[in-house]
Design a protein around this motif. Sequence first.
Motif, PDB file in Angstrom:
ATOM      1  N   PRO A 143      13.132   8.520  -0.730  1.00  0.00           N
ATOM      2  CA  PRO A 143      11.969   8.706   0.140  1.00  0.00           C
ATOM      3  C   PRO A 143      11.193   9.985  -0.170  1.00  0.00           C
ATOM      4  O   PRO A 143      11.715  10.921  -0.784  1.00  0.00           O
ATOM      5  CB  PRO A 143      12.606   8.804   1.524  1.00  0.00           C
ATOM      6  CG  PRO A 143      13.919   9.484   1.252  1.00  0.00           C
ATOM      7  CD  PRO A 143      14.389   8.938  -0.079  1.00  0.00           C
ATOM      8  N   VAL A 144       9.953  10.012   0.286  1.00  0.00           N
ATOM      9  CA  VAL A 144       9.224  11.263   0.417  1.00  0.00           C
ATOM     10  C   VAL A 144       9.901  12.054   1.535  1.00  0.00           C
ATOM     11  O   VAL A 144      10.224  11.496   2.592  1.00  0.00           O
ATOM     12  CB  VAL A 144       7.744  11.001   0.778  1.00  0.00           C
ATOM     13  CG1 VAL A 144       7.036  12.313   1.112  1.00  0.00           C
ATOM     14  CG2 VAL A 144       7.036  10.278  -0.360  1.00  0.00           C
ATOM     15  N   ARG A 187       7.277   2.922   6.038  1.00  0.00           N
ATOM     16  CA  ARG A 187       8.542   3.013   6.759  1.00  0.00           C
ATOM     17  C   ARG A 187       8.769   4.482   7.054  1.00  0.00           C
ATOM     18  O   ARG A 187       8.767   5.324   6.129  1.00  0.00           O
ATOM     19  CB  ARG A 187       9.705   2.461   5.938  1.00  0.00           C
ATOM     20  CG  ARG A 187      11.045   2.529   6.693  1.00  0.00           C
ATOM     21  CD  ARG A 187      12.203   2.071   5.837  1.00  0.00           C
ATOM     22  NE  ARG A 187      13.463   2.228   6.541  1.00  0.00           N
ATOM     23  CZ  ARG A 187      14.670   2.135   5.968  1.00  0.00           C
ATOM     24  NH1 ARG A 187      14.760   1.863   4.673  1.00  0.00           N
ATOM     25  NH2 ARG A 187      15.757   2.300   6.688  1.00  0.00           N
ATOM     26  N   ALA A 188       8.936   4.838   8.314  1.00  0.00           N
ATOM     27  CA  ALA A 188       9.046   6.229   8.740  1.00  0.00           C
ATOM     28  C   ALA A 188      10.382   6.445   9.441  1.00  0.00           C
ATOM     29  O   ALA A 188      10.657   5.812  10.464  1.00  0.00           O
ATOM     30  CB  ALA A 188       7.892   6.592   9.675  1.00  0.00           C
ATOM     31  N   SER A 192       0.814  -1.214   0.000  1.00  0.00           N
ATOM     32  CA  SER A 192       0.000   0.000   0.000  1.00  0.00           C
ATOM     33  C   SER A 192       0.848   1.265   0.000  1.00  0.00           C
ATOM     34  O   SER A 192       0.459   2.282  -0.587  1.00  0.00           O
ATOM     35  CB  SER A 192      -0.925   0.010   1.222  1.00  0.00           C
ATOM     36  OG  SER A 192      -1.818  -1.065   1.201  1.00  0.00           O
ATOM     37  N   HIS A 193       2.010   1.210   0.663  1.00  0.00           N
ATOM     38  CA  HIS A 193       2.882   2.376   0.776  1.00  0.00           C
ATOM     39  C   HIS A 193       4.324   1.934   0.511  1.00  0.00           C
ATOM     40  O   HIS A 193       5.101   1.699   1.442  1.00  0.00           O
ATOM     41  CB  HIS A 193       2.740   3.008   2.151  1.00  0.00           C
ATOM     42  CG  HIS A 193       1.349   3.482   2.445  1.00  0.00           C
ATOM     43  ND1 HIS A 193       0.751   4.497   1.732  1.00  0.00           N
ATOM     44  CD2 HIS A 193       0.421   3.059   3.349  1.00  0.00           C
ATOM     45  CE1 HIS A 193      -0.473   4.696   2.191  1.00  0.00           C
ATOM     46  NE2 HIS A 193      -0.701   3.835   3.165  1.00  0.00           N
ATOM     47  N   PRO A 194       4.689   1.825  -0.761  1.00  0.00           N
ATOM     48  CA  PRO A 194       5.998   1.272  -1.119  1.00  0.00           C
ATOM     49  C   PRO A 194       7.162   2.251  -0.990  1.00  0.00           C
ATOM     50  O   PRO A 194       8.319   1.855  -1.182  1.00  0.00           O
ATOM     51  CB  PRO A 194       5.800   0.874  -2.581  1.00  0.00           C
ATOM     52  CG  PRO A 194       4.772   1.840  -3.095  1.00  0.00           C
ATOM     53  CD  PRO A 194       3.852   2.091  -1.943  1.00  0.00           C
ATOM     54  N   VAL A 195       6.868   3.507  -0.685  1.00  0.00           N
ATOM     55  CA  VAL A 195       7.908   4.534  -0.623  1.00  0.00           C
ATOM     56  C   VAL A 195       8.131   4.950   0.827  1.00  0.00           C
ATOM     57  O   VAL A 195       7.171   5.281   1.532  1.00  0.00           O
ATOM     58  CB  VAL A 195       7.514   5.763  -1.471  1.00  0.00           C
ATOM     59  CG1 VAL A 195       8.575   6.852  -1.362  1.00  0.00           C
ATOM     60  CG2 VAL A 195       7.304   5.363  -2.921  1.00  0.00           C
ATOM     61  N   PRO A 196       9.362   4.949   1.319  1.00  0.00           N
ATOM     62  CA  PRO A 196       9.618   5.369   2.709  1.00  0.00           C
ATOM     63  C   PRO A 196       9.447   6.869   2.880  1.00  0.00           C
ATOM     64  O   PRO A 196       9.460   7.642   1.914  1.00  0.00           O
ATOM     65  CB  PRO A 196      11.071   4.947   2.940  1.00  0.00           C
ATOM     66  CG  PRO A 196      11.685   4.933   1.583  1.00  0.00           C
ATOM     67  CD  PRO A 196      10.602   4.522   0.635  1.00  0.00           C
ATOM     68  N   LEU A 197       9.301   7.270   4.134  1.00  0.00           N
ATOM     69  CA  LEU A 197       9.163   8.679   4.498  1.00  0.00           C
ATOM     70  C   LEU A 197      10.364   9.110   5.316  1.00  0.00           C
ATOM     71  O   LEU A 197      10.802   8.384   6.211  1.00  0.00           O
ATOM     72  CB  LEU A 197       7.899   8.899   5.328  1.00  0.00           C
ATOM     73  CG  LEU A 197       6.583   8.312   4.801  1.00  0.00           C
ATOM     74  CD1 LEU A 197       5.443   8.645   5.756  1.00  0.00           C
ATOM     75  CD2 LEU A 197       6.278   8.801   3.398  1.00  0.00           C
TER      76      LEU A 197
END
Length: 261
Positions: free
Chosen positions: A86-87, A45-46, A13-18
Motif C-alpha cells: 500500500p501507499v 481501499r482505505a 482508477s486507484h489500484p493501490v490501497p492506502l
Amino acid sequence: MLEVIDKGSVTDSHPVPLLFVHGAWHAAWCWDEHFLDFFADAGYRAVAPSLRGHGASTSPKPLRACSIDDFVSDVAEVADGMPTPPVIIGHSLGGLVVQKYLESHDAPAGVLLGSIPPRGSGGSAVRWLRRHPWHFAKLSLTGRSLPYVSTPKLARERFFSPDTPADVVDRYASRLQEASTRAGFECFAAARPDPARIGTPLLVLGAEHDGATSRGEVLATARAYGTQAEFLPGLGHDVMLEPGWLAAAERIDSWLTGRHL
C-alpha cells in the motif's frame, strides 16, 4: 490483535490501497472521522489500524513500554496482509513510524502529514519545555503525557487552529488517550530514520497553524527526501479532524492520481 478499520476497495482508477498510520494520543478513529470515507468514495481501499495499545488494539506489554520498532511491526503486519504493497500515510509520530517502515519495506509512495522530522523530536520538546516547563517536568518524571494535551485549551494549542469551533476541539480532546513513554523518548534520537535508506516518493505536507510540528521541521523533512514541502492554509496539526480537512484529503488524492496510484 490489532483494530483495523477497512473501507472501500481498489478500482481501475486507484489500484493501490492506502494505509493510514495515526500519531501519539490518537488511534484509527482519527482517520475514520472523514478521510476513510472520502478515499473509499473516491475509489480507493482505505485502511487504518490502531497501533498496539491504542484504540481497541491489544498489546503484549504495557503501552508505556512499546517502542517505535513495535509500531513499525504493526504497520508491516497490516501491510503484509494486503494483496499489494500500500501507499503509507503517516501523521505526526505516525510519520516517523512510516519513515522507519520505509527503511526496510517497499511502498509505491508515502505521505507525511505534520511528521516528526528525520532529525527527531528535540525541537518539539524544546518548544514544549519553553511553553509549559512545569508540564514538561511532570511528564518527564511520571511518563504520563495525556493530562498535558487533553484539556480543550491544551488540545487546541497543540492540535487545532485558532478558528476551530470549540465543540470540535472538545469532542476530539475527549477521545485522546495516553501515549507510549518509550516511543516518545526514542523520537529524540534512538529512532531517527536514515533518509539515505528510503527511496520511496514522498508527499510532505505541513499545516499553517500546527502547534506540534514547526514549519522549519516540515521544510527539513522535505529537504531530507529531496522534495518540496507544501503547507495547508488555515489548518492545525490534526489536519484530518479540522473543519477544513477536505483540502488535505483532496491534495493527497490529486498527488496520488498524478502518480497513477
